[in-house]
Design a protein around this motif. Structure first.
Motif, PDB file in Angstrom:
ATOM      1  N   PHE A 115      18.479 -14.597   2.336  1.00  0.00           N
ATOM      2  CA  PHE A 115      18.457 -15.995   1.919  1.00  0.00           C
ATOM      3  C   PHE A 115      19.705 -16.742   2.389  1.00  0.00           C
ATOM      4  CE2 PHE A 115      15.839 -13.689  -1.112  1.00  0.00           C
ATOM      5  CZ  PHE A 115      14.706 -14.476  -1.165  1.00  0.00           C
ATOM      6  N   ARG A 116      20.760 -16.006   2.692  1.00  0.00           N
ATOM      7  CA  ARG A 116      22.007 -16.611   3.165  1.00  0.00           C
ATOM      8  C   ARG A 116      22.399 -15.982   4.501  1.00  0.00           C
ATOM      9  NH1 ARG A 116      25.322 -19.366  -0.443  1.00  0.00           N
ATOM     10  NH2 ARG A 116      24.019 -20.461  -1.942  1.00  0.00           N
ATOM     11  N   PRO A 117      21.737 -16.342   5.573  1.00  0.00           N
ATOM     12  CA  PRO A 117      22.031 -15.710   6.865  1.00  0.00           C
ATOM     13  C   PRO A 117      23.430 -16.052   7.350  1.00  0.00           C
ATOM     14  CG  PRO A 117      20.614 -17.615   7.173  1.00  0.00           C
ATOM     15  CD  PRO A 117      20.719 -17.398   5.689  1.00  0.00           C
ATOM     16  N   ASN A 118      24.066 -15.093   7.997  1.00  0.00           N
ATOM     17  CA  ASN A 118      25.372 -15.340   8.600  1.00  0.00           C
ATOM     18  C   ASN A 118      25.468 -14.562   9.901  1.00  0.00           C
ATOM     19  OD1 ASN A 118      26.740 -12.613   8.001  1.00  0.00           O
ATOM     20  ND2 ASN A 118      26.090 -13.279   5.957  1.00  0.00           N
ATOM     21  N   ALA A 119      26.464 -14.911  10.702  1.00  0.00           N
ATOM     22  CA  ALA A 119      26.589 -14.335  12.038  1.00  0.00           C
ATOM     23  C   ALA A 119      26.815 -12.830  11.988  1.00  0.00           C
ATOM     24  CB  ALA A 119      27.736 -15.020  12.781  1.00  0.00           C
ATOM     25  N   ALA A 123      24.409 -10.074  13.687  1.00  0.00           N
ATOM     26  CA  ALA A 123      24.873  -9.147  14.722  1.00  0.00           C
ATOM     27  C   ALA A 123      24.542  -7.704  14.356  1.00  0.00           C
ATOM     28  CB  ALA A 123      26.379  -9.315  14.924  1.00  0.00           C
ATOM     29  N   VAL A 124      24.700  -7.365  13.081  1.00  0.00           N
ATOM     30  CA  VAL A 124      24.356  -6.010  12.629  1.00  0.00           C
ATOM     31  C   VAL A 124      22.867  -5.750  12.814  1.00  0.00           C
ATOM     32  CG1 VAL A 124      24.220  -4.498  10.611  1.00  0.00           C
ATOM     33  CG2 VAL A 124      26.276  -5.866  11.011  1.00  0.00           C
ATOM     34  N   LEU A 125      22.047  -6.742  12.495  1.00  0.00           N
ATOM     35  CA  LEU A 125      20.602  -6.590  12.635  1.00  0.00           C
ATOM     36  C   LEU A 125      20.207  -6.394  14.098  1.00  0.00           C
ATOM     37  CD1 LEU A 125      17.984  -6.604  10.998  1.00  0.00           C
ATOM     38  CD2 LEU A 125      17.845  -9.067  11.379  1.00  0.00           C
ATOM     39  N   VAL A 126      20.845  -7.143  14.989  1.00  0.00           N
ATOM     40  CA  VAL A 126      20.569  -6.987  16.420  1.00  0.00           C
ATOM     41  C   VAL A 126      20.975  -5.597  16.893  1.00  0.00           C
ATOM     42  CG1 VAL A 126      21.219  -7.781  18.723  1.00  0.00           C
ATOM     43  CG2 VAL A 126      20.737  -9.447  16.940  1.00  0.00           C
ATOM     44  N   ALA A 127      22.150  -5.142  16.462  1.00  0.00           N
ATOM     45  CA  ALA A 127      22.625  -3.818  16.879  1.00  0.00           C
ATOM     46  C   ALA A 127      21.714  -2.714  16.353  1.00  0.00           C
ATOM     47  CB  ALA A 127      24.056  -3.607  16.386  1.00  0.00           C
ATOM     48  N   GLU A 128      21.268  -2.841  15.103  1.00  0.00           N
ATOM     49  CA  GLU A 128      20.396  -1.815  14.527  1.00  0.00           C
ATOM     50  C   GLU A 128      19.043  -1.767  15.222  1.00  0.00           C
ATOM     51  OE1 GLU A 128      20.199  -2.655  10.393  1.00  0.00           O
ATOM     52  OE2 GLU A 128      22.065  -1.584   9.919  1.00  0.00           O
ATOM     53  N   SER A 129      18.598  -2.906  15.728  1.00  0.00           N
ATOM     54  CA  SER A 129      17.304  -2.921  16.412  1.00  0.00           C
ATOM     55  C   SER A 129      17.351  -2.173  17.733  1.00  0.00           C
ATOM     56  CB  SER A 129      16.856  -4.367  16.652  1.00  0.00           C
ATOM     57  OG  SER A 129      17.626  -4.981  17.679  1.00  0.00           O
ATOM     58  N   LEU A 130      18.553  -1.887  18.230  1.00  0.00           N
ATOM     59  CA  LEU A 130      18.700  -1.161  19.491  1.00  0.00           C
ATOM     60  C   LEU A 130      18.820   0.344  19.288  1.00  0.00           C
ATOM     61  CD1 LEU A 130      21.271  -3.506  21.270  1.00  0.00           C
ATOM     62  CD2 LEU A 130      18.827  -3.371  21.704  1.00  0.00           C
ATOM     63  N   MET A 152      16.411 -15.034  16.053  1.00  0.00           N
ATOM     64  CA  MET A 152      17.603 -14.866  15.234  1.00  0.00           C
ATOM     65  C   MET A 152      18.374 -16.176  15.111  1.00  0.00           C
ATOM     66  SD  MET A 152      17.792 -11.750  14.128  1.00  0.00           S
ATOM     67  CE  MET A 152      19.499 -11.769  13.620  1.00  0.00           C
ATOM     68  N   LEU A 153      18.487 -16.901  16.206  1.00  0.00           N
ATOM     69  CA  LEU A 153      19.231 -18.159  16.180  1.00  0.00           C
ATOM     70  C   LEU A 153      18.518 -19.212  15.331  1.00  0.00           C
ATOM     71  CD1 LEU A 153      20.415 -18.421  19.902  1.00  0.00           C
ATOM     72  CD2 LEU A 153      21.816 -17.940  17.893  1.00  0.00           C
ATOM     73  N   VAL A 154      17.201 -19.262  15.420  1.00  0.00           N
ATOM     74  CA  VAL A 154      16.447 -20.206  14.589  1.00  0.00           C
ATOM     75  C   VAL A 154      16.662 -19.887  13.111  1.00  0.00           C
ATOM     76  CG1 VAL A 154      14.129 -20.961  13.936  1.00  0.00           C
ATOM     77  CG2 VAL A 154      14.722 -20.721  16.346  1.00  0.00           C
ATOM     78  N   LEU A 181      27.074 -15.769  16.067  1.00  0.00           N
ATOM     79  CA  LEU A 181      26.301 -14.575  16.421  1.00  0.00           C
ATOM     80  C   LEU A 181      26.504 -14.214  17.888  1.00  0.00           C
ATOM     81  CD1 LEU A 181      24.102 -12.403  16.037  1.00  0.00           C
ATOM     82  CD2 LEU A 181      22.410 -14.190  16.529  1.00  0.00           C
ATOM     83  N   LEU A 182      26.366 -15.194  18.763  1.00  0.00           N
ATOM     84  CA  LEU A 182      26.498 -14.928  20.196  1.00  0.00           C
ATOM     85  C   LEU A 182      27.910 -14.480  20.552  1.00  0.00           C
ATOM     86  CD1 LEU A 182      24.445 -17.945  21.607  1.00  0.00           C
ATOM     87  CD2 LEU A 182      23.667 -15.619  21.124  1.00  0.00           C
ATOM     88  N   VAL A 183      28.902 -15.072  19.908  1.00  0.00           N
ATOM     89  CA  VAL A 183      30.290 -14.685  20.174  1.00  0.00           C
ATOM     90  C   VAL A 183      30.544 -13.255  19.702  1.00  0.00           C
ATOM     91  CG1 VAL A 183      32.690 -15.153  19.569  1.00  0.00           C
ATOM     92  CG2 VAL A 183      31.161 -17.044  20.120  1.00  0.00           C
ATOM     93  N   ARG A 184      30.006 -12.894  18.542  1.00  0.00           N
ATOM     94  CA  ARG A 184      30.176 -11.523  18.043  1.00  0.00           C
ATOM     95  C   ARG A 184      29.521 -10.507  18.979  1.00  0.00           C
ATOM     96  NH1 ARG A 184      31.901 -10.549  12.858  1.00  0.00           N
ATOM     97  NH2 ARG A 184      32.311 -12.395  11.575  1.00  0.00           N
TER      98      ARG A 184
END
Length: 257
Positions: A115-119, A123-130, A152-154, A181-184
């Motif tokens: 409910f409170r998305p943050n960068a 980033a953790v979610l993107v890394a875990e998906s890999l 993710m950005l939306v 997110l992109l910077v991280r």
């Protein structure tokens, strides 16, 4: 918060009569006051100086040359917004932003109900998906792709899009989360590998301005999605404001059950 703490400390030391540090705190407090006056009343100061230039030789610099964009009200505006964010409970805004984030994540098929998305979380979610499972199969569809990353950005920009559509000033949401997110991901690029063990391709780093374009596109898409489904998002917000809604209740609203 830092400005408030520093100002309070200076006033306290002066009131307690701490002679050893009082000169420094008085200078700092005076500097804060001067910055506030210049930031908000620079045009008035410049006008008075122009009227008195025949009697007093005063050289007033142009506003554009001042450091920290002084004279535009930006510095004090940032402080005021920060104090408002800390001291004013905004239950309605909180629920609106949470409803927007939930709706975006659920309808886009993201593996989360944040409910409170943050960068950082993104980033953790993107890394875990890999990551691979023990049987060498990917646990989640990789989010570090054109489609996955835009989703993710939306999701990250949805709270800001929601709040800006309802209020002239952002207090609860942070529009910098998408860029964050992109910077991280750029900072941790050496730790990100594909399911085959190859380094991932951060394509937005190859073209200047691509990062900002992606964030702007995501904000526009989030705003369009929320406006197109404003009745559902409003219902989600009201359910959250009631304090009794469960995740299942929110899913039922989105699905129309």
């Amino acid at each position: 918060l830092a400005v408030l703490s520093a100002g309070g400390f200076c006033i306290l030391t002066n009131w307690l009569g701490m002679d050893d540090i009082t000169p420094f705190t008085s200078t700092f407090l005076t500097s804060m006051i001067v910055v506030g006056v210049v930031d908000n009343f620079y045009d008035v100061i410049a006008f008075v100086a122009r009227l008195a230039k025949d009697k007093v030789q005063i050289q007033i610099p142009e506003k554009d040359t001042l450091p920290l964009n002084l004279g535009s009200g930006q510095v004090t505006g940032t402080v005021v917004r920060g104090l408002t964010r800390i001291m004013s409970p905004e239950t309605e805004r909180d629920c609106q932003c949470e409803a927007a984030a939930f709706y975006a994540a659920y309808t886009l098929g993201l593996p989360c109900f944040a409910f409170r998305p943050n960068a950082l979380e993104g980033a953790v979610l993107v890394a875990e998906s890999l990551k691979m499972n023990d049987d060498k199969s990917v646990g989640l569809d990789p989010l570090l792709s054109d489609t996955g990353l835009m989703k993710m950005l939306v999701w990250l920009m949805a709270p800001a899009a929601m709040e800006s559509s309802k209020h002239p000033q952002l207090i609860v949401s942070d529009p910098r989360e998408g860029q964050g997110l992109l910077v991280r991901l750029e900072d941790k690029a050496d730790l990100l590998v594909s399911e085959k063990g190859n380094p991932v391709d951060l394509w937005w780093t190859e073209k200047e301005g691509e990062l900002q374009d992606m964030v702007k596109w995501a904000y526009t898409e989030a705003d369009l999605m929320l406006r197109s489904n404003k009745e559902v998002v409003q219902e989600l917000s009201e359910r959250l404001a009631s304090g009794a809604a469960t995740v299942g209740d929110l899913v039922a609203v989105v699905e129309g059950w």
